[in-house]
Design a protein around this motif. Sequence first.
Motif, PDB file in Angstrom:
ATOM      1  N   LEU A   1     -50.606  -0.962 -45.996  1.00 14.21           N
ATOM      2  CA  LEU A   1     -51.666  -0.732 -45.238  1.00 14.21           C
ATOM      3  C   LEU A   1     -51.329  -2.318 -44.069  1.00 14.21           C
ATOM      4  CD1 LEU A   1     -53.572  -3.149 -48.411  1.00 14.21           C
ATOM      5  CD2 LEU A   1     -54.439  -0.867 -47.153  1.00 14.21           C
ATOM      6  N   GLY A   2     -50.264  -2.851 -44.120  1.00 14.17           N
ATOM      7  CA  GLY A   2     -49.586  -3.649 -42.822  1.00 14.17           C
ATOM      8  C   GLY A   2     -50.751  -5.406 -41.977  1.00 14.17           C
ATOM      9  N   PHE A   3     -51.043  -5.281 -41.485  1.00 14.46           N
ATOM     10  CA  PHE A   3     -52.104  -7.151 -41.400  1.00 14.46           C
ATOM     11  C   PHE A   3     -52.877  -6.597 -40.628  1.00 14.46           C
ATOM     12  CE2 PHE A   3     -48.021  -8.484 -42.633  1.00 14.46           C
ATOM     13  CZ  PHE A   3     -48.763  -9.000 -43.908  1.00 14.46           C
ATOM     14  N   GLY A   4     -53.006  -5.816 -39.764  1.00 17.40           N
ATOM     15  CA  GLY A   4     -54.434  -5.513 -38.861  1.00 17.40           C
ATOM     16  C   GLY A   4     -54.147  -6.480 -37.028  1.00 17.40           C
ATOM     17  N   GLU A   5     -54.944  -6.181 -37.024  1.00 14.05           N
ATOM     18  CA  GLU A   5     -55.404  -7.450 -35.573  1.00 14.05           C
ATOM     19  C   GLU A   5     -55.368  -9.030 -36.009  1.00 14.05           C
ATOM     20  OE1 GLU A   5     -55.297  -6.250 -32.833  1.00 14.05           O
ATOM     21  OE2 GLU A   5     -56.182  -4.590 -33.669  1.00 14.05           O
ATOM     22  N   GLY A   6     -54.455  -9.740 -35.337  1.00 11.99           N
ATOM     23  CA  GLY A   6     -54.352 -11.315 -35.154  1.00 11.99           C
ATOM     24  C   GLY A   6     -52.675 -11.394 -35.172  1.00 11.99           C
TER      25      GLY A   6
END
Lengths: 143, 101
Positions: A39-44
């Motif tokens: 899934l990963g962490f996306g933005e930030g």
Amino acid sequence: MTSRPRFATDVNYANGTAALALFGVLAWTFVNADFLPPLGFGEGEVTRSIGFAMFDMLELIPDGHGETEGFLVAFIVIAVVLDAALDGAVMLARREGEDESLVTALADGGRRLTTRERDGLDDSGPAADSGPDPAADSWEGED
Amino acid sequence: MAIVTQYYLVLSAAVFCIGVYGILTRSNALMFLMSVELLLNAANINLVAFSFYYGNLTGQVFTLFTMALAAAEVAVGIGIILVLYRNFEDIDVTKAATMRW
């Protein structure tokens, strides 16, 4: 006797094959396992969010970084444990007896003097690489 | 592009097995300490890999605590090795077979 590093000759290779077999089993299992794409962490920034989580500032963590609990109590507990470990290490390393200074914890233990060195007859420093010195066994000290 | 989770697990298994290999083959207490460190770091790799897999930060924060615990463990371990050397004049773990001497 010098203390230069040498190749270990007392290695038990037969036991080591157990570790290699373990790696074989684990690698076979992992390669054949089915995983979805991460899934990963996306933005930030992840590092910043780790800092927020560690100090219970959960409202500042972006939504893409998942549900995270606060770790402030664990942080304090680990700090205390590290302090206790430092004290324990110094206590273990301190030499009992007459000399209670902290310097003994930092020294390497030294080496035994040969009889000639102890009597001041030999000031040539450490002997050449000649293996264990039989004269060293005559050292009389507390054990 | 994200690296698939299996590669992290194989890396972690490799580091773990190197640690197990070190513990099984050597008798030097310092080598034991380094090998235990490898075991702990293999667990850390798994924690970080699954933290990324599930998109949850808890694993990464927990890894930091594991590293701090490893530091505490090494501090005490080196103290024990110093005492071992002082009492047995060796850091061979097979020679320290008695609790009292």
